[in-house]
Scaffold this active site. Structure first.
Site, PDB file in Angstrom:
ATOM      1  N   THR A   1       0.745  -1.110   0.053  1.00  0.00           N
ATOM      2  CA  THR A   1       0.010  -0.149   0.185  1.00  0.00           C
ATOM      3  C   THR A   1       0.810   1.190   0.130  1.00  0.00           C
ATOM      4  O   THR A   1       0.278   2.314   0.130  1.00  0.00           O
ATOM      5  CB  THR A   1      -0.927   0.113   1.401  1.00  0.00           C
ATOM      6  OG1 THR A   1      -0.197  -0.091   2.395  1.00  0.00           O
ATOM      7  CG2 THR A   1      -1.839  -1.088   1.331  1.00  0.00           C
TER       8      THR A   1
ATOM      9  N   ILE B   1       8.235  -7.802   5.623  1.00  0.00           N
ATOM     10  CA  ILE B   1       8.673  -7.881   6.520  1.00  0.00           C
ATOM     11  C   ILE B   1       8.982  -9.744   7.258  1.00  0.00           C
ATOM     12  O   ILE B   1       9.549  -9.815   8.129  1.00  0.00           O
ATOM     13  CB  ILE B   1       8.206  -7.310   7.860  1.00  0.00           C
ATOM     14  CG1 ILE B   1       6.537  -7.398   7.738  1.00  0.00           C
ATOM     15  CG2 ILE B   1       8.632  -5.836   7.684  1.00  0.00           C
ATOM     16  CD1 ILE B   1       5.955  -6.800   8.888  1.00  0.00           C
TER      17      ILE B   1
ATOM     18  N   TYR C   1      -8.530  -6.689  13.226  1.00  0.00           N
ATOM     19  CA  TYR C   1      -7.737  -5.575  12.951  1.00  0.00           C
ATOM     20  C   TYR C   1      -7.136  -5.061  14.510  1.00  0.00           C
ATOM     21  O   TYR C   1      -6.163  -5.272  14.986  1.00  0.00           O
ATOM     22  CB  TYR C   1      -7.892  -4.574  12.080  1.00  0.00           C
ATOM     23  CG  TYR C   1      -6.967  -3.125  12.307  1.00  0.00           C
ATOM     24  CD1 TYR C   1      -5.746  -3.356  11.623  1.00  0.00           C
ATOM     25  CD2 TYR C   1      -7.375  -2.125  12.984  1.00  0.00           C
ATOM     26  CE1 TYR C   1      -4.927  -2.291  11.847  1.00  0.00           C
ATOM     27  CE2 TYR C   1      -6.673  -0.932  13.092  1.00  0.00           C
ATOM     28  CZ  TYR C   1      -5.269  -1.099  12.369  1.00  0.00           C
ATOM     29  OH  TYR C   1      -4.365   0.052  12.490  1.00  0.00           O
TER      30      TYR C   1
ATOM     31  N   VAL D   1     -11.245   8.223   5.823  1.00  0.00           N
ATOM     32  CA  VAL D   1     -12.526   9.174   5.513  1.00  0.00           C
ATOM     33  C   VAL D   1     -12.279  10.450   4.834  1.00  0.00           C
ATOM     34  O   VAL D   1     -12.862  11.078   4.090  1.00  0.00           O
ATOM     35  CB  VAL D   1     -13.737   8.886   6.574  1.00  0.00           C
ATOM     36  CG1 VAL D   1     -13.202   9.732   7.710  1.00  0.00           C
ATOM     37  CG2 VAL D   1     -15.000   9.747   6.049  1.00  0.00           C
ATOM     38  N   ILE D   2     -11.123  11.062   5.536  1.00  0.00           N
ATOM     39  CA  ILE D   2     -10.894  12.349   5.072  1.00  0.00           C
ATOM     40  C   ILE D   2     -10.085  12.325   3.877  1.00  0.00           C
ATOM     41  O   ILE D   2     -10.362  13.255   2.949  1.00  0.00           O
ATOM     42  CB  ILE D   2      -9.776  13.021   6.109  1.00  0.00           C
ATOM     43  CG1 ILE D   2     -10.519  13.341   7.704  1.00  0.00           C
ATOM     44  CG2 ILE D   2      -9.104  14.553   5.682  1.00  0.00           C
ATOM     45  CD1 ILE D   2      -9.839  14.074   8.443  1.00  0.00           C
TER      46      ILE D   2
HETATM   47  N1  NAD Z   1      -3.812   5.819   9.695  1.00  0.00           N
HETATM   48  C1  NAD Z   1      -4.390   5.706  10.726  1.00  0.00           C
HETATM   49  O1  NAD Z   1      -5.348   6.433  11.177  1.00  0.00           O
HETATM   50  C2  NAD Z   1      -3.742   4.743  11.835  1.00  0.00           C
HETATM   51  C3  NAD Z   1      -4.611   4.812  12.995  1.00  0.00           C
HETATM   52  C4  NAD Z   1      -4.165   3.877  13.900  1.00  0.00           C
HETATM   53  C5  NAD Z   1      -2.775   3.006  13.768  1.00  0.00           C
HETATM   54  N2  NAD Z   1      -2.184   3.142  12.334  1.00  0.00           N
HETATM   55  C6  NAD Z   1      -1.251   2.099  12.142  1.00  0.00           C
HETATM   56  O2  NAD Z   1      -0.042   3.050  11.782  1.00  0.00           O
HETATM   57  C7  NAD Z   1       0.764   2.097  11.051  1.00  0.00           C
HETATM   58  C8  NAD Z   1       1.222   2.986   9.708  1.00  0.00           C
HETATM   59  O3  NAD Z   1      -0.397   3.043   8.897  1.00  0.00           O
HETATM   60  P1  NAD Z   1      -0.573   4.039   7.617  1.00  0.00           P
HETATM   61  O4  NAD Z   1      -1.874   4.569   7.864  1.00  0.00           O
HETATM   62  O5  NAD Z   1       0.693   4.664   7.323  1.00  0.00           O
HETATM   63  O6  NAD Z   1      -0.917   2.737   6.559  1.00  0.00           O
HETATM   64  P2  NAD Z   1      -0.132   2.562   5.180  1.00  0.00           P
HETATM   65  O7  NAD Z   1      -0.821   1.268   4.454  1.00  0.00           O
HETATM   66  O8  NAD Z   1      -0.004   3.882   4.414  1.00  0.00           O
HETATM   67  O9  NAD Z   1       1.470   2.093   5.394  1.00  0.00           O
HETATM   68  C9  NAD Z   1       1.891   0.862   5.635  1.00  0.00           C
HETATM   69  C10 NAD Z   1       2.988   0.578   5.012  1.00  0.00           C
HETATM   70  O10 NAD Z   1       3.432  -0.682   5.284  1.00  0.00           O
HETATM   71  C11 NAD Z   1       3.702  -1.441   4.006  1.00  0.00           C
HETATM   72  N3  NAD Z   1       3.652  -2.947   4.408  1.00  0.00           N
HETATM   73  C12 NAD Z   1       2.465  -3.466   4.722  1.00  0.00           C
HETATM   74  N4  NAD Z   1       2.643  -4.902   4.932  1.00  0.00           N
HETATM   75  C13 NAD Z   1       3.926  -5.030   4.791  1.00  0.00           C
HETATM   76  C14 NAD Z   1       4.651  -6.074   4.952  1.00  0.00           C
HETATM   77  N5  NAD Z   1       4.215  -7.369   5.158  1.00  0.00           N
HETATM   78  N6  NAD Z   1       6.037  -6.087   4.638  1.00  0.00           N
HETATM   79  C15 NAD Z   1       6.611  -4.806   4.171  1.00  0.00           C
HETATM   80  N7  NAD Z   1       5.790  -3.712   4.273  1.00  0.00           N
HETATM   81  C16 NAD Z   1       4.511  -3.816   4.632  1.00  0.00           C
HETATM   82  C17 NAD Z   1       2.675  -0.851   3.089  1.00  0.00           C
HETATM   83  O11 NAD Z   1       3.231  -0.976   1.691  1.00  0.00           O
HETATM   84  C18 NAD Z   1       2.807   0.471   3.528  1.00  0.00           C
HETATM   85  O12 NAD Z   1       3.928   1.233   2.712  1.00  0.00           O
HETATM   86  C19 NAD Z   1      -0.163   0.778  10.773  1.00  0.00           C
HETATM   87  O13 NAD Z   1       0.602   0.003  11.528  1.00  0.00           O
HETATM   88  C20 NAD Z   1      -1.349   1.151  11.171  1.00  0.00           C
HETATM   89  O14 NAD Z   1      -1.974  -0.031  11.805  1.00  0.00           O
HETATM   90  C21 NAD Z   1      -2.549   3.778  11.551  1.00  0.00           C
END
Ligand code: NAD
Length: 306
Positions: free
Chosen positions: A35, A52, A140, A183-184
């Site tokens: 993603t 990973i 999740y 959503v934003i």
């Molecule tokens: N965005 C939010 O509102 C929010 C809220 C709470 C927690 N989080 C947590 O923050 C972290 C980052 O979220 P984000 O919104 O930036 O999401 P995102 O999807 O933009 O970023 C996740 C990244 O991890 C990479 N990735 C996913 N699976 C992988 C794997 N198996 N090996 C290597 N790379 C992998 C994806 O390519 C991506 O670059 C996540 O752990 C998410 O659960 C996000």
């Protein structure tokens, strides 16, 4: 410091990498670009394009001797976790175990983990404090909670330090449709493209929207503070999706008739707001961005990408 950011090509990870590079750290990114976006990668960070869960992860850790690991890589979509719990657990639990095993075997000092408001479930005691008993309503949320427990046990067994940061709904430039603050993104993109927007449910659902820039500053604070602590990273205020939609429509200069309603989504929490007093006490952190400022920044970003 020598720092690894897993998921460093993603929304939050890429902003974090930019800040760490600015602060003079040596930064490596591991991301499988599932993603993530290549153009968000900071050119001063070393990029290793891999999963990973690769069998070679320990070799990468051995070769780099990381001091600190920010673990951002994850499956982040609540509906995906409901439809495909195997996939969710594989990414979020097995992926985590790869990172923790490689960390403890190669002398990583600390892991800083991105947890989520999703672990609390539909708890009415808002704003939620960190000592509330987790009760997730999605797989999740469950895998995020399990991760927190693994971190605590790795510390007990091997002395690996950690800080858990439980983000509320994160928004800002570079965000995608998939994450929790999505959503934003969806509204901003639709408004930038001149399309209407749809709220799923009655719009009374509330969220605690935190700017990605504030999330980054909390992560930076956790580099030197907060060992073995769990802190919410949030604004401690609720905004309903109806209010959010009206504010965004106004900022975009559109008419309120563009707002429509659709069916509710399974697994979504109805109300959400996290207390942030502990983050102030432990990390000396508090949010600096208002929603209005953050929304302008975000709408601008999507306008410029059209
Ligand atoms: N965005 C939010 O509102 C929010 C809220 C709470 C927690 N989080 C947590 O923050 C972290 C980052 O979220 P984000 O919104 O930036 O999401 P995102 O999807 O933009 O970023 C996740 C990244 O991890 C990479 N990735 C996913 N699976 C992988 C794997 N198996 N090996 C290597 N790379 C992998 C994806 O390519 C991506 O670059 C996540 O752990 C998410 O659960 C996000």
């Amino acid at each position: 410091m020598n720092i690894l950011v897993t998921g460093g090509a993603g929304f939050i990870g890429s902003h974090l990498v930019d800040a760490l590079v600015r602060e003079g750290h040596h930064v490596t990114v591991i991301d499988n670009l599932s993603t993530g976006t290549r153009e968000f990668l900071n050119p001063k960070a070393e990029f290793i394009e891999t999963d990973i869960r690769t069998a070679k992860l320990a070799d990468i850790f051995h070769a780099h001797h990381f001091d600190v690991v920010y673990h951002e890589a994850a499956q982040t979509m609540v509906p995906v976790s409901i439809d495909n719990p195997h996939f969710d657990a594989d990414e979020n639990v097995m992926g985590l175990l790869s990172v923790l095993e490689a960390s403890r075997k190669t002398g990583v000092r600390k892991v800083i983990f991105s947890s989520s408001a999703a672990i609390y479930g539909d708890n009415p005691a808002l704003p939620l404090k960190e000592d509330e008993i987790p009760d997730p309503t999605s797989f999740y949320g469950l895998t995020k909670w399990i991760t927190e427990r693994y971190l605590a046990l790795y510390h007990k067994l091997y002395g690996l330090h950690y800080t858990v940061l439980r983000y509320s709904n994160v928004y800002g430039p570079r965000q995608g449709a998939h994450g929790e603050g999505g959503v934003i993104y969806i509204f901003a993109k639709a408004l930038a493209e001149g399309r209407d927007i749809t709220i799923f449910g009655d719009g009374g659902q509330t969220r605690d929207f935190i700017s990605v820039h504030d999330v980054v500053s909390a992560n930076l604070a956790a580099l030197s503070k907060g060992n073995e602590e769990t802190c919410n990273v949030s604004t401690k205020t609720e905004i309903s999706l109806n209010d959010l939609a009206h504010e965004m429509v106004r900022l975009a200069g559109r008419d309120e008739s563009v707002i429509h309603y659709g069916p509710e989504r399974t697994g979504d929490i109805y109300r959400s707001s996290l207390d942030n007093d502990r983050a102030y006490k432990i990390l000396g952190w508090k949010p600096a961005y208002t929603l209005a400022d953050g929304l302008k920044d975000t709408i601008e970003f999507f306008r410029n990408r059209e």
